[in-house]
Design an enzyme around this catalytic site. Sequence first.
Site, mmCIF file in Angstrom:
data_model
loop_
_atom_site.group_PDB
_atom_site.id
_atom_site.type_symbol
_atom_site.label_atom_id
_atom_site.label_comp_id
_atom_site.label_asym_id
_atom_site.label_seq_id
_atom_site.Cartn_x
_atom_site.Cartn_y
_atom_site.Cartn_z
ATOM 1 N N GLY A 46 3.669 4.294 18.171
ATOM 2 C CA GLY A 46 4.338 3.502 17.143
ATOM 3 C C GLY A 46 4.156 4.155 15.779
ATOM 4 O O GLY A 46 3.147 4.823 15.538
ATOM 5 N N GLN A 51 4.112 5.319 6.865
ATOM 6 C CA GLN A 51 3.203 6.370 7.344
ATOM 7 C C GLN A 51 3.756 7.776 7.093
ATOM 8 O O GLN A 51 3.026 8.755 7.151
ATOM 9 C CB GLN A 51 2.889 6.171 8.831
ATOM 10 N N CYS A 98 -4.683 4.572 15.166
ATOM 11 C CA CYS A 98 -3.595 4.652 14.189
ATOM 12 C C CYS A 98 -3.430 6.104 13.768
ATOM 13 O O CYS A 98 -4.425 6.780 13.504
ATOM 14 C CB CYS A 98 -3.947 3.781 12.983
ATOM 15 N N LEU A 99 -2.177 6.572 13.705
ATOM 16 C CA LEU A 99 -1.936 7.966 13.322
ATOM 17 C C LEU A 99 -2.394 8.239 11.886
ATOM 18 O O LEU A 99 -2.648 9.381 11.531
ATOM 19 C CB LEU A 99 -0.448 8.317 13.481
ATOM 20 N N HIS A 140 0.623 -4.566 14.915
ATOM 21 C CA HIS A 140 -0.019 -3.456 14.192
ATOM 22 C C HIS A 140 0.985 -2.826 13.214
ATOM 23 O O HIS A 140 0.662 -2.557 12.056
ATOM 24 C CB HIS A 140 -0.510 -2.432 15.228
ATOM 25 N N GLU A 141 2.226 -2.611 13.687
ATOM 26 C CA GLU A 141 3.239 -1.945 12.849
ATOM 27 C C GLU A 141 3.738 -2.856 11.721
ATOM 28 O O GLU A 141 3.959 -2.396 10.606
ATOM 29 C CB GLU A 141 4.417 -1.464 13.700
ATOM 30 N N HIS A 144 1.472 -2.698 8.895
ATOM 31 C CA HIS A 144 1.709 -1.524 8.037
ATOM 32 C C HIS A 144 2.746 -1.831 6.956
ATOM 33 O O HIS A 144 2.611 -1.397 5.819
ATOM 34 C CB HIS A 144 2.243 -0.341 8.865
HETATM 35 ZN ZN ZN Z 1 -1.021 2.430 12.503
#
Ligand code: ZN
Length: 175
Positions: A46, A51, A98-99, A140-141, A144
């Site tokens: 995701g 990001q 998380c990236l 989670h997204e 963000h």
């Molecule tokens: Zn993340």
Amino acid sequence: MAIREIIILPDKQLRLVSRPIETVTPEIRKLADDMFETMYDAPGIGLAGIQIAQPLRIVTMDLAKRDEEGELTPRPRVFINPEILSASEELSVYEEGCLSIPEYYEAVERPARVRVRFTDLDGKVQEEDAEGLFATCIQHEIDHLNGVLFVDHLSKLKRDRVMKKFTKAAKLAAR
Ligand SMILES: [Zn+2]
């Protein structure tokens, strides 16, 4: 398509509240393409626009399924202006990563099921029930898009520790 740079903790942009997308323009479709390429390259399941430093309410996701032969079928999905309409009282725990917080994983408790409203790439508004990994991932997204990170759901002790670690690493890299 192009791979974009993923911003990582403690980059302050991760705390921005992203703007709603009014219309799905060719630029938005191009952004989604770039987000997929960036996400698959990372690799991750995701990615939120912020990001890659685009403060827009857009999320790409691919919870690819393995069939009996072990073959992975990609399931790329785009969620524009996603919002949670309702959430179950029942909670579930997933080990999240998380990236933007590379190589850090921790168990997070969230509602097990959520009902989500979003706009798709054709500009159509849809509603869907999410459970399991899908429910965790979309929450989670959406976090963000509101400047919230999964470490915010951890104890203060754990959060302080991970913030300190990434702040130190960023200082060393900047030298
Ligand atoms: Zn993340």
